[in-house]
Design a protein around this motif. Structure first.
Motif, PDB file in Angstrom:
ATOM      1  N   ALA A  83       0.825  -1.207   0.000  1.00 58.42           N
ATOM      2  CA  ALA A  83       0.000   0.000   0.000  1.00 58.42           C
ATOM      3  C   ALA A  83       0.862   1.261   0.000  1.00 58.42           C
ATOM      4  CB  ALA A  83      -0.938  -0.003   1.194  1.00 58.42           C
ATOM      5  N   GLY A  84       1.948   1.240   0.753  1.00 62.83           N
ATOM      6  CA  GLY A  84       2.820   2.403   0.826  1.00 62.83           C
ATOM      7  C   GLY A  84       3.467   2.717  -0.512  1.00 62.83           C
ATOM      8  N   LEU A  85       3.892   1.695  -1.225  1.00 58.78           N
ATOM      9  CA  LEU A  85       4.489   1.900  -2.541  1.00 58.78           C
ATOM     10  C   LEU A  85       3.447   2.373  -3.549  1.00 58.78           C
ATOM     11  CD1 LEU A  85       6.896  -1.161  -2.601  1.00 58.78           C
ATOM     12  CD2 LEU A  85       7.571   1.248  -2.642  1.00 58.78           C
ATOM     13  N   ALA A  86       2.213   1.916  -3.376  1.00 61.07           N
ATOM     14  CA  ALA A  86       1.133   2.389  -4.254  1.00 61.07           C
ATOM     15  C   ALA A  86       0.851   3.864  -3.995  1.00 61.07           C
ATOM     16  CB  ALA A  86      -0.127   1.554  -4.029  1.00 61.07           C
ATOM     17  N   ALA A  87       0.896   4.267  -2.744  1.00 59.61           N
ATOM     18  CA  ALA A  87       0.604   5.661  -2.391  1.00 59.61           C
ATOM     19  C   ALA A  87       1.622   6.626  -2.982  1.00 59.61           C
ATOM     20  CB  ALA A  87       0.566   5.809  -0.873  1.00 59.61           C
ATOM     21  N   THR A  88       2.839   6.151  -3.204  1.00 55.57           N
ATOM     22  CA  THR A  88       3.873   7.004  -3.785  1.00 55.57           C
ATOM     23  C   THR A  88       3.969   6.844  -5.298  1.00 55.57           C
ATOM     24  OG1 THR A  88       5.563   5.289  -3.383  1.00 55.57           O
ATOM     25  CG2 THR A  88       5.243   6.964  -1.672  1.00 55.57           C
ATOM     26  N   GLY A  89       3.045   6.051  -5.876  1.00 53.60           N
ATOM     27  CA  GLY A  89       3.029   5.867  -7.323  1.00 53.60           C
ATOM     28  C   GLY A  89       4.184   5.045  -7.852  1.00 53.60           C
ATOM     29  N   SER A  90       4.705   4.140  -7.044  1.00 51.78           N
ATOM     30  CA  SER A  90       5.896   3.382  -7.436  1.00 51.78           C
ATOM     31  C   SER A  90       5.607   2.240  -8.406  1.00 51.78           C
ATOM     32  CB  SER A  90       6.586   2.828  -6.185  1.00 51.78           C
ATOM     33  OG  SER A  90       7.034   3.867  -5.340  1.00 51.78           O
ATOM     34  N   TRP A  91       4.461   1.584  -8.257  1.00 50.40           N
ATOM     35  CA  TRP A  91       4.160   0.431  -9.107  1.00 50.40           C
ATOM     36  C   TRP A  91       3.954   0.857 -10.554  1.00 50.40           C
ATOM     37  CZ3 TRP A  91       5.852  -3.305  -6.524  1.00 50.40           C
ATOM     38  CH2 TRP A  91       5.579  -3.476  -5.168  1.00 50.40           C
ATOM     39  N   GLN A  92       4.353  -0.031 -11.472  1.00 50.79           N
ATOM     40  CA  GLN A  92       4.317   0.299 -12.894  1.00 50.79           C
ATOM     41  C   GLN A  92       3.469  -0.703 -13.675  1.00 50.79           C
ATOM     42  OE1 GLN A  92       8.461   0.736 -14.259  1.00 50.79           O
ATOM     43  NE2 GLN A  92       9.007   0.853 -12.092  1.00 50.79           N
ATOM     44  N   ALA A 115      -2.536  -0.475 -10.245  1.00 54.61           N
ATOM     45  CA  ALA A 115      -1.618   0.363 -11.025  1.00 54.61           C
ATOM     46  C   ALA A 115      -1.171  -0.325 -12.301  1.00 54.61           C
ATOM     47  CB  ALA A 115      -0.405   0.729 -10.177  1.00 54.61           C
ATOM     48  N   GLY A 116      -1.687  -1.526 -12.548  1.00 52.92           N
ATOM     49  CA  GLY A 116      -1.350  -2.246 -13.772  1.00 52.92           C
ATOM     50  C   GLY A 116      -0.297  -3.318 -13.619  1.00 52.92           C
ATOM     51  N   ALA A 117       0.126  -3.599 -12.378  1.00 50.12           N
ATOM     52  CA  ALA A 117       1.132  -4.635 -12.149  1.00 50.12           C
ATOM     53  C   ALA A 117       0.506  -6.021 -12.231  1.00 50.12           C
ATOM     54  CB  ALA A 117       1.797  -4.444 -10.789  1.00 50.12           C
ATOM     55  N   ILE A 118       1.342  -7.024 -12.448  1.00 50.68           N
ATOM     56  CA  ILE A 118       0.915  -8.421 -12.541  1.00 50.68           C
ATOM     57  C   ILE A 118       1.171  -9.082 -11.190  1.00 50.68           C
ATOM     58  CG2 ILE A 118       1.367 -10.648 -13.647  1.00 50.68           C
ATOM     59  CD1 ILE A 118       2.287  -9.041 -16.126  1.00 50.68           C
ATOM     60  N   PRO A 119       0.113  -9.546 -10.479  1.00 53.54           N
ATOM     61  CA  PRO A 119       0.294 -10.066  -9.117  1.00 53.54           C
ATOM     62  C   PRO A 119       0.523 -11.580  -9.074  1.00 53.54           C
ATOM     63  CG  PRO A 119      -2.038  -9.848  -9.578  1.00 53.54           C
ATOM     64  CD  PRO A 119      -1.311  -9.438 -10.846  1.00 53.54           C
ATOM     65  N   LEU A 120       1.512 -11.988  -8.296  1.00 58.12           N
ATOM     66  CA  LEU A 120       1.795 -13.409  -8.099  1.00 58.12           C
ATOM     67  C   LEU A 120       2.080 -13.664  -6.624  1.00 58.12           C
ATOM     68  CD1 LEU A 120       4.373 -14.037 -10.998  1.00 58.12           C
ATOM     69  CD2 LEU A 120       1.914 -14.495 -11.073  1.00 58.12           C
ATOM     70  N   ALA A 121       1.517 -14.749  -6.071  1.00 57.79           N
ATOM     71  CA  ALA A 121       1.843 -15.207  -4.718  1.00 57.79           C
ATOM     72  C   ALA A 121       2.540 -16.554  -4.861  1.00 57.79           C
ATOM     73  CB  ALA A 121       0.575 -15.344  -3.872  1.00 57.79           C
ATOM     74  N   VAL A 122       3.807 -16.609  -4.498  1.00 62.51           N
ATOM     75  CA  VAL A 122       4.617 -17.815  -4.722  1.00 62.51           C
ATOM     76  C   VAL A 122       5.375 -18.138  -3.437  1.00 62.51           C
ATOM     77  CG1 VAL A 122       6.485 -18.846  -6.061  1.00 62.51           C
ATOM     78  CG2 VAL A 122       4.856 -17.297  -7.182  1.00 62.51           C
ATOM     79  N   HIS A 123       5.011 -19.231  -2.795  1.00 68.41           N
ATOM     80  CA  HIS A 123       5.670 -19.605  -1.542  1.00 68.41           C
ATOM     81  C   HIS A 123       6.371 -20.953  -1.663  1.00 68.41           C
ATOM     82  CE1 HIS A 123       5.871 -21.579   2.457  1.00 68.41           C
ATOM     83  NE2 HIS A 123       6.389 -20.411   2.767  1.00 68.41           N
ATOM     84  N   PRO A 124       7.693 -21.001  -1.455  1.00 74.75           N
ATOM     85  CA  PRO A 124       8.426 -22.272  -1.489  1.00 74.75           C
ATOM     86  C   PRO A 124       8.304 -23.020  -0.167  1.00 74.75           C
ATOM     87  CG  PRO A 124       9.940 -20.436  -1.192  1.00 74.75           C
ATOM     88  CD  PRO A 124       8.567 -19.834  -1.280  1.00 74.75           C
TER      89      PRO A 124
END
Length: 248
Positions: A83-92, A115-124
């Motif tokens: 959320a913090g990175l989104a608030a600063t417009g960091s995601w591309q 913001a248009g990013a591709i989300p992945l949840a990957v846990h080893p």
């Protein structure tokens, strides 16, 4: 920095036990490490040992420069970081954002997705040591992958490149998955500590070494029973993994 076609610039946020190892595995597959964040001296040493020469950068700089951002932070820190990175417009737009927290699917990445990013949840599913030993262990490790259907193949392909075996876990099943992982790791660790403590109390100088073959064979046998197609009610359930390292 030149990269082969199809290779990604990878940024890693979190230099605990997991992030540097996954970065090294991806680097071994031809991807380029753009940078890694490391706060403590211990995490900086770990990053340098596993990813020698990788730049240690501030988080916003890593996000700005990376095509694939790996968020290797504890579950509790993940929502505020995204959320913090989104608030600063960091995601591309088009940027791949991959987190490794077992307790979350991709909903936690919604601010980045917006913001248009591709989300992945990957846990080893591996008990990481935070050393190069883990890189070889990835070759026999299963990874829980959660992602929207259109981009699921991206997550699966990244796991294969790291040497692992992807297993799809639904968004609504991530909490149960995390509970299983925590139960297996906590139970295994507690039992070994209790048993070695008892042996130490009666004079064994190296109780861990003494129990090594016993514990490994007992766990292997239990896992084999749990994986058997016709497993009966006497099956012993056990597993392997460790929650993410809180350092870094």
């Amino acid at each position: 920095m030149e990269r082969r076609a199809g290779r990604l610039g990878v940024g890693i946020i979190g230099a605990g036990h997991v992030g540097p190892v996954l970065g090294a595995a991806l680097a071994g597959a031809g991807h380029a490490i753009v940078g890694i964040s490391a706060v403590s001296e211990r995490s900086r040493e770990r990053a340098d040992a596993i990813l020698p020469g990788a730049p240690v950068l501030e988080i916003p700089v890593i996000v700005e420069r990376s095509e694939l951002v790996i968020l290797a932070v504890p579950d509790a820190e993940l929502p505020s970081l995204v959320a913090g990175l989104a608030a600063t417009g960091s995601w591309q737009p088009g940027q791949i954002v991959l987190h490794t927290a077992p307790g979350f699917g991709v909903e936690v990445l919604a601010p980045a997705t917006a913001a248009g990013a591709i989300p992945l949840a990957v846990h080893p599913a591996l008990a990481f040591t935070g050393t190069s030993l883990d890189i070889a262990r990835l070759q026999e490790t299963y990874f829980a992958v959660t992602a929207p259907a259109p981009v699921l193949p991206i997550g699966q392909a990244l796991v294969v490149e790291m040497g692992g075996e992807p297993v799809v876990v639904a968004e609504e099943d991530r909490a149960a998955y995390a509970e299983a992982i925590a139960t297996a790791s906590t139970f295994s660790r507690a039992i070994v500590e209790q048993a070695t403590g008892i042996l130490s109390g009666i004079g064994f100088e190296n109780p861990g070494s003494y129990l090594s073959s016993l514990v490994r064979s007992a766990v292997d046998n239990a896992l084999s029973r749990a994986s058997a197609p016709a497993a009966g009610p006497d099956v012993l359930l056990d597993g392997r993994d460790d929650p993410l390292d809180p350092l870094g």
